[in-house]
Design a protein around this motif. Structure first.
Motif, PDB file in Angstrom:
ATOM      1  N   SER A 142      60.195 -37.941  22.598  1.00 56.45           N
ATOM      2  CA  SER A 142      61.163 -38.670  23.407  1.00 56.45           C
ATOM      3  C   SER A 142      60.485 -38.986  24.736  1.00 56.45           C
ATOM      4  O   SER A 142      60.292 -38.094  25.566  1.00 56.45           O
ATOM      5  N   GLY A 143      60.081 -40.225  24.915  1.00 60.26           N
ATOM      6  CA  GLY A 143      59.330 -40.587  26.106  1.00 60.26           C
ATOM      7  C   GLY A 143      57.988 -39.891  26.122  1.00 60.26           C
ATOM      8  O   GLY A 143      57.194 -40.002  25.188  1.00 60.26           O
ATOM      9  N   ASP A 144      57.726 -39.107  27.173  1.00 57.28           N
ATOM     10  CA  ASP A 144      56.466 -38.376  27.296  1.00 57.28           C
ATOM     11  C   ASP A 144      56.591 -36.913  26.887  1.00 57.28           C
ATOM     12  O   ASP A 144      55.687 -36.117  27.139  1.00 57.28           O
TER      13      ASP A 144
ATOM     14  N   PRO B  64      59.421 -25.251  20.992  1.00 56.84           N
ATOM     15  CA  PRO B  64      58.776 -25.605  22.246  1.00 56.84           C
ATOM     16  C   PRO B  64      58.943 -27.094  22.573  1.00 56.84           C
ATOM     17  O   PRO B  64      58.939 -27.946  21.673  1.00 56.84           O
ATOM     18  N   VAL B  65      59.094 -27.372  23.851  1.00 50.78           N
ATOM     19  CA  VAL B  65      59.034 -28.739  24.356  1.00 50.78           C
ATOM     20  C   VAL B  65      57.698 -28.887  25.073  1.00 50.78           C
ATOM     21  O   VAL B  65      57.368 -28.082  25.957  1.00 50.78           O
ATOM     22  N   MET B  66      56.923 -29.895  24.674  1.00 48.12           N
ATOM     23  CA  MET B  66      55.587 -30.079  25.226  1.00 48.12           C
ATOM     24  C   MET B  66      55.459 -31.446  25.874  1.00 48.12           C
ATOM     25  O   MET B  66      56.137 -32.403  25.482  1.00 48.12           O
ATOM     26  N   SER B  67      54.573 -31.535  26.859  1.00 44.45           N
ATOM     27  CA  SER B  67      54.209 -32.829  27.425  1.00 44.45           C
ATOM     28  C   SER B  67      53.050 -33.393  26.617  1.00 44.45           C
ATOM     29  O   SER B  67      52.363 -32.658  25.889  1.00 44.45           O
TER      30      SER B  67
ATOM     31  N   MET C 236      50.360 -33.525  18.262  1.00 43.13           N
ATOM     32  CA  MET C 236      50.237 -34.085  19.604  1.00 43.13           C
ATOM     33  C   MET C 236      49.214 -35.219  19.635  1.00 43.13           C
ATOM     34  O   MET C 236      49.403 -36.218  20.331  1.00 43.13           O
ATOM     35  N   ALA C 237      48.132 -35.091  18.874  1.00 40.08           N
ATOM     36  CA  ALA C 237      47.137 -36.162  18.813  1.00 40.08           C
ATOM     37  C   ALA C 237      47.745 -37.433  18.237  1.00 40.08           C
ATOM     38  O   ALA C 237      47.484 -38.550  18.724  1.00 40.08           O
ATOM     39  N   VAL C 238      48.574 -37.282  17.204  1.00 42.78           N
ATOM     40  CA  VAL C 238      49.219 -38.454  16.594  1.00 42.78           C
ATOM     41  C   VAL C 238      50.229 -39.064  17.554  1.00 42.78           C
ATOM     42  O   VAL C 238      50.311 -40.294  17.700  1.00 42.78           O
ATOM     43  N   HIS C 239      51.000 -38.233  18.252  1.00 38.85           N
ATOM     44  CA  HIS C 239      51.967 -38.750  19.221  1.00 38.85           C
ATOM     45  C   HIS C 239      51.269 -39.470  20.370  1.00 38.85           C
ATOM     46  O   HIS C 239      51.747 -40.526  20.828  1.00 38.85           O
ATOM     47  N   ARG C 240      50.159 -38.928  20.861  1.00 38.91           N
ATOM     48  CA  ARG C 240      49.436 -39.602  21.944  1.00 38.91           C
ATOM     49  C   ARG C 240      48.927 -40.966  21.496  1.00 38.91           C
ATOM     50  O   ARG C 240      49.035 -41.953  22.232  1.00 38.91           O
ATOM     51  N   GLN C 241      48.393 -41.021  20.283  1.00 38.66           N
ATOM     52  CA  GLN C 241      47.895 -42.294  19.761  1.00 38.66           C
ATOM     53  C   GLN C 241      49.024 -43.307  19.635  1.00 38.66           C
ATOM     54  O   GLN C 241      48.868 -44.486  20.000  1.00 38.66           O
ATOM     55  N   ALA C 242      50.177 -42.863  19.131  1.00 33.32           N
ATOM     56  CA  ALA C 242      51.318 -43.771  18.978  1.00 33.32           C
ATOM     57  C   ALA C 242      51.790 -44.269  20.338  1.00 33.32           C
ATOM     58  O   ALA C 242      52.097 -45.470  20.508  1.00 33.32           O
ATOM     59  N   ALA C 243      51.852 -43.380  21.320  1.00 28.04           N
ATOM     60  CA  ALA C 243      52.304 -43.768  22.653  1.00 28.04           C
ATOM     61  C   ALA C 243      51.324 -44.732  23.309  1.00 28.04           C
ATOM     62  O   ALA C 243      51.728 -45.725  23.942  1.00 28.04           O
TER      63      ALA C 243
END
Length: 220
Positions: free
Chosen positions: A35-37, A57-60, A80-87
């Motif tokens: 959700s957002g960042d 856990p909630v992570m940045s 997290m790597a996949v989420h960063r790439q998508a963002a």
């Protein structure tokens, strides 16, 4: 509590994922939603049927844990790597799920790529890449997964299992179930003979056909 609804959704999806496709004995599935960042991910060491929102856990996006009763699951690094790439690429992919099912492990242990033997493979992007083998929970497998998911909604992690993403948790779960089914269909076909593989042109026609419902028998 940060992202309370998202944490509830992650708990429900984790339970639904085990019910839908199962997992290896002693192994947990991993579920996350962005959700957002911020990203909610399933925790380490909590069985899906015991999972509570406050456990998650909630992570940045820079891998800091902001809240949660437990630490992130080992595969959080991959998620997290996949989420960063998508963002970074503005991709409509807010949810990631992975699981180690019998059929995804079997296929990922043998093939370098799962060929499209059914038209539903078009929904995941076509042929499914199998990443090189590396240890779970590491930056290396995270990088390999993110690379394999470029232009695809699913990938196979060699000798591990499957991972899928979607625009929401329900969509990601649907894609993981589809990946598992495609692996099972391929394995069943190989028991009979060499499977017929759909071409990129044939998959392109399927994607075109998917954009509308009934329009008569000769729409092309």
């Amino acid at each position: 509590m940060l992202l309370e609804q998202e944490r509830r959704d992650v708990c429900l999806t984790a339970r639904n994922l085990v019910s839908a496709v199962g997992s290896a004995p002693g192994e947990s599935t991993t579920v996350s939603v962005r959700s957002g960042d911020l990203v909610v991910v399933t925790p380490h060491g909590v069985a899906p049927d015991q999972l509570q929102p406050a456990d998650c856990p909630v992570m940045s996006l820079d891998d800091r844990v902001l809240e949660g009763r437990h630490g992130p699951a080992a595969e959080a690094t991959l998620h997290m790597a996949v989420h960063r790439q998508a963002a970074e690429h503005g991709r409509d992919a807010a949810a990631v799920v992975n699981a180690f099912t019998t059929d995804t492990v079997a296929v990922s242990s043998v093939l370098a790529e799962l060929p499209p033997v059914h038209h539903r493979a078009a929904a995941l992007g076509g042929a499914i890449t199998v990443t090189p083998y590396t240890t779970y929970g590491t930056g290396e497998i995270a990088d390999q997964a993110a690379k394999a998911l470029k232009g695809r909604d699913a990938a196979l992690l060699a000798n591990h299992g499957g991972v899928a993403l979607g625009h929401g948790l329900e969509h990601a779960l649907e894609n993981l179930r589809l990946l598992d089914w495609l692996c099972a269909a391929y394995l069943r076909a190989r028991q009979i003979g060499e499977p017929r593989v759909l071409s990129e042109d044939e998959l392109a026609l399927v994607r075109q056909r998917d954009t509308y419902g009934w329009a008569g028998p000769d729409v092309f």
